[in-house]
Design an enzyme around this catalytic site. Structure first.
Site, PDB file in Angstrom:
ATOM      1  CB  SER A 124      -0.840   0.003   1.286  1.00 45.06           C
ATOM      2  OG  SER A 124      -1.519   1.235   1.438  1.00 45.06           O
ATOM      3  CE1 TYR A 169      -4.544  -2.105   4.945  1.00 45.75           C
ATOM      4  CE2 TYR A 169      -3.378  -0.051   4.553  1.00 45.75           C
ATOM      5  CZ  TYR A 169      -4.056  -1.159   4.074  1.00 45.75           C
ATOM      6  OH  TYR A 169      -4.213  -1.329   2.703  1.00 45.75           O
TER       7      TYR A 169
HETATM    8  P1  NAD Z   1     -11.399  -6.521  -0.282  1.00 44.01           P
HETATM    9  O1  NAD Z   1     -12.009  -6.273   1.058  1.00 44.01           O
HETATM   10  O2  NAD Z   1     -12.182  -6.172  -1.512  1.00 44.01           O
HETATM   11  O3  NAD Z   1     -10.964  -8.045  -0.402  1.00 44.01           O
HETATM   12  C1  NAD Z   1     -10.300  -8.674   0.650  1.00 44.01           C
HETATM   13  C2  NAD Z   1     -10.127 -10.131   0.311  1.00 44.01           C
HETATM   14  O4  NAD Z   1      -9.459 -10.754   1.410  1.00 44.01           O
HETATM   15  C3  NAD Z   1     -11.436 -10.885   0.116  1.00 44.01           C
HETATM   16  O5  NAD Z   1     -11.251 -11.833  -0.914  1.00 44.01           O
HETATM   17  C4  NAD Z   1     -11.628 -11.599   1.445  1.00 44.01           C
HETATM   18  O6  NAD Z   1     -12.385 -12.798   1.357  1.00 44.01           O
HETATM   19  C5  NAD Z   1     -10.202 -11.901   1.804  1.00 44.01           C
HETATM   20  N1  NAD Z   1     -10.001 -12.149   3.225  1.00 44.01           N
HETATM   21  C6  NAD Z   1     -10.415 -11.392   4.276  1.00 44.01           C
HETATM   22  N2  NAD Z   1     -10.089 -11.996   5.434  1.00 44.01           N
HETATM   23  C7  NAD Z   1      -9.445 -13.146   5.102  1.00 44.01           C
HETATM   24  C8  NAD Z   1      -8.873 -14.222   5.846  1.00 44.01           C
HETATM   25  N3  NAD Z   1      -8.889 -14.211   7.191  1.00 44.01           N
HETATM   26  N4  NAD Z   1      -8.315 -15.254   5.175  1.00 44.01           N
HETATM   27  C9  NAD Z   1      -8.317 -15.273   3.829  1.00 44.01           C
HETATM   28  N5  NAD Z   1      -8.830 -14.290   3.055  1.00 44.01           N
HETATM   29  C10 NAD Z   1      -9.396 -13.246   3.698  1.00 44.01           C
HETATM   30  O7  NAD Z   1      -9.990  -5.753  -0.249  1.00 44.01           O
HETATM   31  P2  NAD Z   1      -9.151  -4.990  -1.371  1.00 44.01           P
HETATM   32  O8  NAD Z   1      -9.444  -3.547  -1.273  1.00 44.01           O
HETATM   33  O9  NAD Z   1      -9.244  -5.672  -2.690  1.00 44.01           O
HETATM   34  O10 NAD Z   1      -7.680  -5.175  -0.760  1.00 44.01           O
HETATM   35  C11 NAD Z   1      -6.796  -6.177  -1.185  1.00 44.01           C
HETATM   36  C12 NAD Z   1      -5.386  -5.819  -0.731  1.00 44.01           C
HETATM   37  O11 NAD Z   1      -5.007  -4.563  -1.305  1.00 44.01           O
HETATM   38  C13 NAD Z   1      -5.233  -5.669   0.786  1.00 44.01           C
HETATM   39  O12 NAD Z   1      -4.009  -6.210   1.207  1.00 44.01           O
HETATM   40  C14 NAD Z   1      -5.228  -4.172   0.971  1.00 44.01           C
HETATM   41  O13 NAD Z   1      -4.530  -3.790   2.141  1.00 44.01           O
HETATM   42  C15 NAD Z   1      -4.524  -3.718  -0.285  1.00 44.01           C
HETATM   43  N6  NAD Z   1      -4.779  -2.324  -0.627  1.00 44.01           N
HETATM   44  C16 NAD Z   1      -6.048  -1.892  -0.886  1.00 44.01           C
HETATM   45  C17 NAD Z   1      -6.246  -0.562  -1.199  1.00 44.01           C
HETATM   46  C18 NAD Z   1      -7.610  -0.016  -1.499  1.00 44.01           C
HETATM   47  O14 NAD Z   1      -7.725   1.203  -1.608  1.00 44.01           O
HETATM   48  N7  NAD Z   1      -8.626  -0.850  -1.686  1.00 44.01           N
HETATM   49  C19 NAD Z   1      -5.164   0.323  -1.253  1.00 44.01           C
HETATM   50  C20 NAD Z   1      -3.889  -0.145  -0.990  1.00 44.01           C
HETATM   51  C21 NAD Z   1      -3.715  -1.481  -0.682  1.00 44.01           C
END
Ligand code: NAD
Length: 260
Positions: free
Chosen positions: A142, A155
């Site tokens: 991130s 985080y």
């Molecule tokens: P999301 O909430 O859409 O998806 C999260 C996924 O993780 C889902 O598939 C969920 O089932 C899975 N998950 C949750 N708990 C779990 C567990 N205990 N075991 C296995 N799987 C589990 O999230 P996203 O926004 O797509 O984020 C994905 C990654 O990208 C994360 O690491 C997040 O920190 C990172 N990220 C997101 C953003 C953003 O703005 N959305 C920005 C920077 C980084």
């Protein structure tokens, strides 16, 4: 052993991970989907991905909060496809609170999923990758791996940590045809971002509209959300031989956020 490659994408039932899985499947890579949703819920997605791209796709709802869950996911991938060539450590959660009120269990959960799960998964696949002299590990970190925001102590700590893990393993694997990189997205419109808006609003005493405009996109000079497709495309590039010299890198896709 099959020459078709296999990718494990953690947290790929939703958001960024799902887009990455779809893009890697389009590149002809077998896919191991993972998330916490029940098998029946993900089955239509699994079948459609497999049929559309003509690759093998399995879904394993392993809970990656625990080391054994991570190890069982990698074991399921190896049982289905024989090996893991590409590991995308993407599963992650968020919690927003002043540190004095930050629940201990939220700290533990975020560190477990956002950092320790990547360690256990990497530990499980790296020997096979080295032995086959080819592998790609891509950690979805991130912008919060590089800079902080208030109220996100767990985080930000986990995301800074995963950049350290990325660099360390990149050095250990460098002579073995295995690259290890981190992608550092800014704000991407996914369920994770949508869910944190109400909490951020109450932590800062703002309306939800103000959070989107004045908190989320305030940090992002392009004033637009990053798309999941942009992240999926970069991930796919990192799996190609053209990217063989990119390792140990933290690649920002943040609309200029960390240029501040
Ligand atoms: P999301 O909430 O859409 O998806 C999260 C996924 O993780 C889902 O598939 C969920 O089932 C899975 N998950 C949750 N708990 C779990 C567990 N205990 N075991 C296995 N799987 C589990 O999230 P996203 O926004 O797509 O984020 C994905 C990654 O990208 C994360 O690491 C997040 O920190 C990172 N990220 C997101 C953003 C953003 O703005 N959305 C920005 C920077 C980084």
């Amino acid at each position: 052993m099959s020459s078709i490659r296999t990718a494990v994408v953690t947290g790929s039932s939703s958001g960024i991970g799902h887009a990455i899985a779809e893009r890697l499947a389009a590149a002809g890579i077998n896919i191991v989907l993972n998330g916490i949703e029940p098998v029946e819920q993900i089955e239509p997605m699994r079948r459609e991905m497999s049929e559309r791209h003509g690759v093998g796709v399995i879904y394993d709802p392993a809970n990656l909060m625990k080391a054994d869950g991570v190890r069982s996911l990698i074991a399921a991938a190896e049982a289905a496809f024989g090996k893991v060539d590409v590991l995308v450590n993407n599963a992650g959660i968020q919690f927003v609170s002043h540190i004095e009120d930050f629940p201990d269990e939220k700290w533990e959960a975020i560190l477990s999923l956002n950092l320790s799960a990547a360690f256990y998964a990497t530990k499980s696949v790296i020997a096979g990758m080295k032995a086959r002299k080819w592998g790609r590990i891509i950690n979805i970190a991130s912008a919060h791996g590089l800079v902080a925001s208030p109220f996100k102590s767990a985080y930000v700590s986990a995301k800074h940590g995963i950049l350290g893990l990325t660099k360390t393993v990149a050095l250990e694997a460098a002579e073995h045809g295995v690259t290890v990189n981190a992608i550092c997205p800014g704000y991407v419109w996914t369920p994770m971002v949508e869910k944190q808006i109400p909490d951020t609003a109450s932590s800062r005493g703002l309306t939800e509209e103000q959070v989107v405009r004045d908190v989320l996109l305030a940090a992002q000079p392009t004033k637009t959300f990053v798309t999941v497709e942009q992240l999926a495309e970069l991930t796919a590039f990192l799996t190609t031989d053209a990217a063989a010299s990119i390792t140990g890198a933290s690649l920002s896709v943040d609309g200029g956020w960390t240029a501040h």
